[in-house]
Design an enzyme around this catalytic site. Structure first.
Site, PDB file in Angstrom:
ATOM      1  N   ASN A 139      -3.016  -6.875  -1.270  1.00 20.32           N
ATOM      2  CA  ASN A 139      -2.710  -6.287  -2.772  1.00 20.32           C
ATOM      3  C   ASN A 139      -1.337  -6.348  -3.177  1.00 20.32           C
ATOM      4  OD1 ASN A 139      -3.213  -3.791  -4.762  1.00 20.32           O
ATOM      5  ND2 ASN A 139      -1.393  -3.097  -3.583  1.00 20.32           N
ATOM      6  N   LYS A 170      -1.582 -14.360 -11.009  1.00 20.17           N
ATOM      7  CA  LYS A 170      -2.994 -13.721 -11.012  1.00 20.17           C
ATOM      8  C   LYS A 170      -3.895 -14.731 -11.380  1.00 20.17           C
ATOM      9  CE  LYS A 170      -1.472 -10.124  -9.533  1.00 20.17           C
ATOM     10  NZ  LYS A 170      -1.741  -9.582  -8.161  1.00 20.17           N
ATOM     11  N   TYR A 176       3.682 -13.641 -14.086  1.00 19.93           N
ATOM     12  CA  TYR A 176       2.560 -12.677 -13.442  1.00 19.93           C
ATOM     13  C   TYR A 176       1.256 -13.298 -13.798  1.00 19.93           C
ATOM     14  CZ  TYR A 176      -0.100  -8.248 -12.550  1.00 19.93           C
ATOM     15  OH  TYR A 176      -0.854  -7.642 -12.153  1.00 19.93           O
ATOM     16  N   SER A 234      -5.869  -9.443 -11.673  1.00 18.29           N
ATOM     17  CA  SER A 234      -5.501  -8.438 -12.690  1.00 18.29           C
ATOM     18  C   SER A 234      -6.330  -9.042 -13.802  1.00 18.29           C
ATOM     19  CB  SER A 234      -4.040  -8.433 -12.924  1.00 18.29           C
ATOM     20  OG  SER A 234      -3.849  -7.760 -14.424  1.00 18.29           O
ATOM     21  N   ALA A 253       0.816  -1.330   0.096  1.00 16.20           N
ATOM     22  CA  ALA A 253       0.052   0.066   0.084  1.00 16.20           C
ATOM     23  C   ALA A 253       0.923   1.264  -0.001  1.00 16.20           C
ATOM     24  CB  ALA A 253      -0.724   0.115   1.319  1.00 16.20           C
TER      25      ALA A 253
END
Length: 257
Positions: free
Chosen positions: A91, A161, A157, A143, A15
């Site tokens: 996140n 996801k 990646y 994503s 964050a």
């Protein structure tokens, strides 16, 4: 603003910048008490300063989401500060580029450790406190890349996801008996530091391929995350929300003409 978020204790990982900072700022603006979790002390402190300057309640804690000891300590700090934990926004994620032909085991493992193992460790370490909450919520940042689309250099990646979505579906079944929901937000192209590094030509071409003709903002993702964390979404679990301006809809660029 979603009124049912006021007073809740919210941990947001990754964050200190980008989408994570946007999510943390959104919750703080809705009256939640936020713990910014990130690896960089300076960046996390700067994010908190920005949130507090805007009138929000926030503190920070430095942790690696793939490290169980770090995350247990982060949870303990959240409880110390706010008396408990109501919402986890998992996140934290990285997206270093590496083409499949030359990708090393270390490059693959680095992405999987942060994006996938980090999600698992974050949820598992937060679970004891979420079970005590009357508003237990988990929101995962996935994503469109991986579950729906692909992009050269991001096979690791994309795999991470996609795997997050498999994780939340079984987790939703297991956590349901505690009245804890878990859902995912799937961002498209959102204006962040990382996207801006792709260059102006990429930004313009991408915006042109999106039905709404613009890139998204971190506030757009924060709004989706806040809904999924709200009392109003209490009967939604194991689900995903795509926030991409319609990017995945056209069959080809001709459909946009």
């Amino acid at each position: 603003m979603i009124a049912s978020l006021e007073g809740l204790s919210v941990m947001v990982t990754g964050a200190s910048k980008g989408i994570g900072k946007g999510i943390a700022s959104g919750f703080a603006s809705a009256g939640a008490k936020v713990l910014v979790v990130a690896r960089s002390e300076a960046s996390a402190a700067a994010a908190v300063e920005e949130i507090v300057s805007a009138g929000g309640i926030a503190n920070h804690y430095c942790a690696d989401v793939s490290n169980r000891t770090d995350m247990k300590a982060a949870v303990a700090r959240c409880v110390e500060l706010y008396g408990g934990l109501d919402v986890l926004c998992a996140n934290a994620g990285i997206f270093p580029s590496a083409d499949l032909e030359s990708m090393t085991d270390d490059q693959w493992d680095e992405v999987m450790n942060t994006n996938l193992k980090g999600t698992f460790v974050s949820v598992q370490t937060c679970l004891p406190e979420l079970k005590k909450s009357q508003a237990g919520r988990v929101v995962v940042t996935s994503s469109i890349t991986g579950p729906i689309t692909g992009f050269p250099g991001w096979s690791h990646y994309g795999a991470s996801k996609s795997a997050q979505l498999g994780f939340i579906r079984t987790a939703a079944i297991e956590l349901g008996k505690y009245q804890i929901t878990i859902n995912a937000v799937m961002p498209g192209n959102i204006i962040t530091e990382g996207l801006e590094n792709m260059g102006q030509e990429y930004l313009e071409q991408t915006a042109a391929s999106i039905p709404l003709k613009k890139l998204g903002s971190t506030e757009d993702i924060a709004n989706a995350a806040m809904f999924l964390a709200s009392r109003e979404a209490g009967y939604v679990t194991g689900q995903t929300i795509v926030v991409d301006g319609g990017q995945v809809l056209p069959e080809s660029l001709e459909a946009m003409e």
